[in-house]
Design an enzyme around this catalytic site. Structure first.
Site, PDB file in Angstrom:
ATOM      1  N   ASP A 430     -77.387  68.246  -3.627  1.00  0.00           N
ATOM      2  CA  ASP A 430     -77.499  69.128  -4.802  1.00  0.00           C
ATOM      3  C   ASP A 430     -78.673  68.733  -5.700  1.00  0.00           C
ATOM      4  O   ASP A 430     -79.340  69.605  -6.263  1.00  0.00           O
ATOM      5  CB  ASP A 430     -76.212  69.056  -5.649  1.00  0.00           C
TER       6      ASP A 430
HETATM    7  P1  NAP Z   1     -74.081  65.867  -2.956  1.00  0.00           P
HETATM    8  O1  NAP Z   1     -74.781  67.078  -3.406  1.00  0.00           O
HETATM    9  O2  NAP Z   1     -72.619  65.802  -3.098  1.00  0.00           O
HETATM   10  O3  NAP Z   1     -74.475  65.674  -1.413  1.00  0.00           O
HETATM   11  C1  NAP Z   1     -74.042  64.584  -0.690  1.00  0.00           C
HETATM   12  C2  NAP Z   1     -74.710  64.656   0.672  1.00  0.00           C
HETATM   13  O4  NAP Z   1     -74.411  63.442   1.344  1.00  0.00           O
HETATM   14  C3  NAP Z   1     -74.210  65.789   1.508  1.00  0.00           C
HETATM   15  O5  NAP Z   1     -75.318  66.515   1.956  1.00  0.00           O
HETATM   16  C4  NAP Z   1     -73.490  65.122   2.692  1.00  0.00           C
HETATM   17  O6  NAP Z   1     -73.785  65.878   3.850  1.00  0.00           O
HETATM   18  C5  NAP Z   1     -74.157  63.747   2.703  1.00  0.00           C
HETATM   19  N1  NAP Z   1     -73.301  62.668   3.177  1.00  0.00           N
HETATM   20  C6  NAP Z   1     -72.010  62.428   2.895  1.00  0.00           C
HETATM   21  N2  NAP Z   1     -71.591  61.319   3.509  1.00  0.00           N
HETATM   22  C7  NAP Z   1     -72.647  60.839   4.193  1.00  0.00           C
HETATM   23  C8  NAP Z   1     -72.841  59.713   5.030  1.00  0.00           C
HETATM   24  N3  NAP Z   1     -71.866  58.843   5.304  1.00  0.00           N
HETATM   25  N4  NAP Z   1     -74.075  59.517   5.558  1.00  0.00           N
HETATM   26  C9  NAP Z   1     -75.071  60.391   5.319  1.00  0.00           C
HETATM   27  N5  NAP Z   1     -74.945  61.465   4.530  1.00  0.00           N
HETATM   28  C10 NAP Z   1     -73.742  61.692   3.985  1.00  0.00           C
HETATM   29  O7  NAP Z   1     -74.667  64.549  -3.636  1.00  0.00           O
HETATM   30  P2  NAP Z   1     -75.788  64.372  -4.747  1.00  0.00           P
HETATM   31  O8  NAP Z   1     -77.069  65.019  -4.323  1.00  0.00           O
HETATM   32  O9  NAP Z   1     -75.769  62.927  -5.056  1.00  0.00           O
HETATM   33  O10 NAP Z   1     -75.280  65.240  -5.970  1.00  0.00           O
HETATM   34  C11 NAP Z   1     -74.180  64.863  -6.739  1.00  0.00           C
HETATM   35  C12 NAP Z   1     -73.282  66.068  -6.955  1.00  0.00           C
HETATM   36  O11 NAP Z   1     -72.009  65.602  -7.422  1.00  0.00           O
HETATM   37  C13 NAP Z   1     -73.819  66.995  -8.028  1.00  0.00           C
HETATM   38  O12 NAP Z   1     -73.444  68.322  -7.738  1.00  0.00           O
HETATM   39  C14 NAP Z   1     -73.097  66.498  -9.282  1.00  0.00           C
HETATM   40  O13 NAP Z   1     -73.013  67.472 -10.295  1.00  0.00           O
HETATM   41  C15 NAP Z   1     -71.740  66.188  -8.703  1.00  0.00           C
HETATM   42  N6  NAP Z   1     -70.990  65.197  -9.471  1.00  0.00           N
HETATM   43  C16 NAP Z   1     -71.628  64.165 -10.063  1.00  0.00           C
HETATM   44  C17 NAP Z   1     -70.937  63.253 -10.818  1.00  0.00           C
HETATM   45  C18 NAP Z   1     -71.682  62.174 -11.529  1.00  0.00           C
HETATM   46  O14 NAP Z   1     -71.259  61.752 -12.608  1.00  0.00           O
HETATM   47  N7  NAP Z   1     -72.775  61.682 -10.961  1.00  0.00           N
HETATM   48  C19 NAP Z   1     -69.523  63.377 -10.945  1.00  0.00           C
HETATM   49  C20 NAP Z   1     -68.877  64.431 -10.288  1.00  0.00           C
HETATM   50  C21 NAP Z   1     -69.631  65.345  -9.548  1.00  0.00           C
HETATM   51  P3  NAP Z   1     -72.955  65.674   5.209  1.00  0.00           P
HETATM   52  O15 NAP Z   1     -71.528  65.915   4.871  1.00  0.00           O
HETATM   53  O16 NAP Z   1     -73.535  66.653   6.169  1.00  0.00           O
HETATM   54  O17 NAP Z   1     -73.192  64.258   5.653  1.00  0.00           O
END
Ligand code: NAP
Length: 502
Positions: A430
């Protein structure tokens, strides 16, 4: 009951308050966070110890009540004896549950744990409020009329009007925190979809419910009937649910810090009911620091603070669920990645949730060390909401001893992608999605993102093309000509790259 504050108690609470301020200061950076935690623990030990000492063995309350009622037998009847054994046993049970949970919990599950803890704070505030409402004399919140009527079996003891406002606000904020945190927990834990649930007419319903709660708290000062009190409690549980349900996945970090703030205000309101200065100070500190954090996160996410507090104002209806179009994309191997990385002048690493899941930070640092030795400039770009909690990536990189000077915040590094050979995206999604800049229908629209697509080459590690990020939306970067997808677990893939680099 008049409460003359013992100066030693006031001093002890002041010291506890200073410890909490130092704790917050310490927690503002990974380098000082351990010290900050210790200050927090010391402050809590002082506050709890002082509170226990001032209430043992209960004689103080008994003596305060007897002169009012003029009859110690009645005084003994209305007092809830404070049982030290029970309190110590309750603290021990809570401490064991906290210790076991903290040891077992995965770092990636921290947000739902925090949400669960917030729900307990909210519930505790509601329970204290209910106890105070049902037994006001034990809490010393009777009006002068109430003190007299406490002896007349026919009349319900009258609570003083100021305490009624404190009670009303306390149970309302507590109930909102409880039900809101339960929904946040279910969303973060995957028991409920992370997508916004937008009820028709929700803004009108929310505003009307909030207005009704405030009106009833005002009414409660004149009429302490059970129906007024319980309606405040029920409507507040309902509004907590209604406020959090429409908030979409990408905005959950803001919600968690906002609920943190609410839990602080609930505790502060109950501090007034319990005449406990330490609770008022601590609650206000948690409330205001949570509010400041929510504001900072809203700015980082380019969201309006008011919109998020008001519950998904401006949230975009879900457009997901449509069949994903089949677009061509390029797959690469660890050897291909190692070759490209070895040729680069500058590499920017973008870590995300997947790095945390696979615990790839240590091997990632090894890869960085190898590249640096080969003369490649390597930097880390941290998005404010990467991972699942504020500062998640910073903590993991610090744990792997990545030097702080290699780690850059979004606004300090975003312009550099255009002059960078390789953007190495490891488990992020994201936070790199350009739809946030262009697609008004996207749930992440408006959120600032890392401009990885501007790098000459993007290496993207994730496990499958089917997996989406937290917000549940596809990412155009996967299909760009300059992107090479490295499909596999982040740790395993990075290990293979390190082997290939050797
Ligand atoms: P993300 O958008 O959730 O994407 C995570 C990516 O990691 C996915 O593409 C997933 O694809 C991949 N993944 C998962 N496990 C994996 C593994 N073992 N090895 C390799 N790849 C793996 O993460 P982000 O870019 O860090 O964004 C964070 C999101 O979480 C935002 O939408 C944010 O708003 C939200 N969020 C953040 C917080 C905070 O405080 N930081 C709290 C709650 C929510 P695959 O499944 O295909 O592997």
């Amino acid at each position: 009951m008049a409460h003359a504050v013992n100066p030693w108690v006031a001093l002890a609470y002041l010291v506890a308050g200073v410890c909490f301020i130092l704790a917050l200061r310490g927690l503002s950076s990974p380098a000082t966070s351990v010290r900050g935690n210790r200050y927090g623990m010391a402050g809590m030990a002082i506050a709890v110890g002082t509170t226990l000492l001032t209430h043992v063995p209960g004689e103080r309350l008994r003596m305060a009540v007897c002169p009012i009622y003029g009859d110690c037998a009645h005084g003994a009847f209305v007092i809830d004896w404070i049982n030290v054994g029970e309190i110590v046993a309750a603290i021990a049970v809570g401490a064991v549950i906290g210790l076991v949970t903290a040891r077992r919990i995965a770092m990636t599950a921290m947000p739902q744990l925090v949400a669960a803890f917030h729900s307990l704070v909210g519930l505790a505030a509601v329970l204290v409020g209910v106890a105070a409402y049902l037994n006001p004399e034990a809490f010393g919140i009777l009006s002068s009329v109430g003190k007299m009527s406490a002896f007349a079996a026919s009349a319900a003891p009258e609570i003083n009007p100021v305490s009624r406002i404190e009670l009303g606000l306390g149970v309302a904020i507590g109930a909102i925190t409880f039900s809101g945190s339960v929904i946040a927990f279910l969303k973060l834990n995957g028991n409920m979809g992370g997508k916004p649930i937008l009820l028709p007419g929700r803004h009108v319903i929310n505003l009307a419910t909030l207005a009704a709660i405030l009106g009833l708290i005002g009414w409660f000062t004149q009429d302490q009937s059970a129906w007024v009190f319980w309606t405040i409690v029920i409507l507040s549980f309902a509004i907590g649910f209604l406020l959090i349900v429409p908030i979409g996945g990408a905005d959950m970090p803001v919600v968690v810090s906002m609920l943190n703030s609410y839990s602080g205000w609930a505790a502060a309101a109950m501090g007034f009911t319990l005449h406990n200065t330490a609770m008022i100070i601590t609650g206000a500190l948690v409330g205001s620091s949570g509010a400041i954090l929510s504001y900072i996160m809203c700015r980082a996410m380019n969201r309006s603070f008011i919109s998020v507090i008001a519950g998904g104002f401006g949230a975009v209806a879900d457009t997901g669920g449509e069949a994903k179009e089949q677009r061509p994309w390029k797959r690469g191997s660890a050897e291909d990645a190692a070759f490209l990385l070895g040729q680069a002048e500058q590499v920017i690493i973008v870590p995300g949730y997947g790095m945390a899941v696979s615990q790839a930070q240590h091997i990632l640092r090894e890869m960085t060390d190898t590249l640096k030795k080969a003369g490649v400039r390597v930097k880390y770009a941290i998005h404010p909401v990467a991972g699942r909690m504020p500062g998640h990536m910073n903590v993991l990189l610090a744990e792997a001893n990545v030097p702080y000077e290699d780690v850059f915040e979004l606004e300090d590094i975003n312009a550099e992608f255009a002059q960078t050979d390789i953007a190495f995206v490891i488990g992020a999604n994201d936070v790199t999605n350009p739809a946030a800049k262009t697609d008004k229908t996207s749930p992440i629209y408006g959120m600032p993102v890392l401009d990885v697509e501007r790098a000459k080459t993007v290496l993207f590690i994730k496990r499958s093309m089917g997996g989406v990020g937290y917000a549940g939306v596809d990412n155009d970067v996967f299909y760009m000509d300059n992107t090479m997808m490295l499909l596999g677990d982040a740790k395993k893939m990075t290990e293979e790259i390190v082997k290939a680099l050797a």
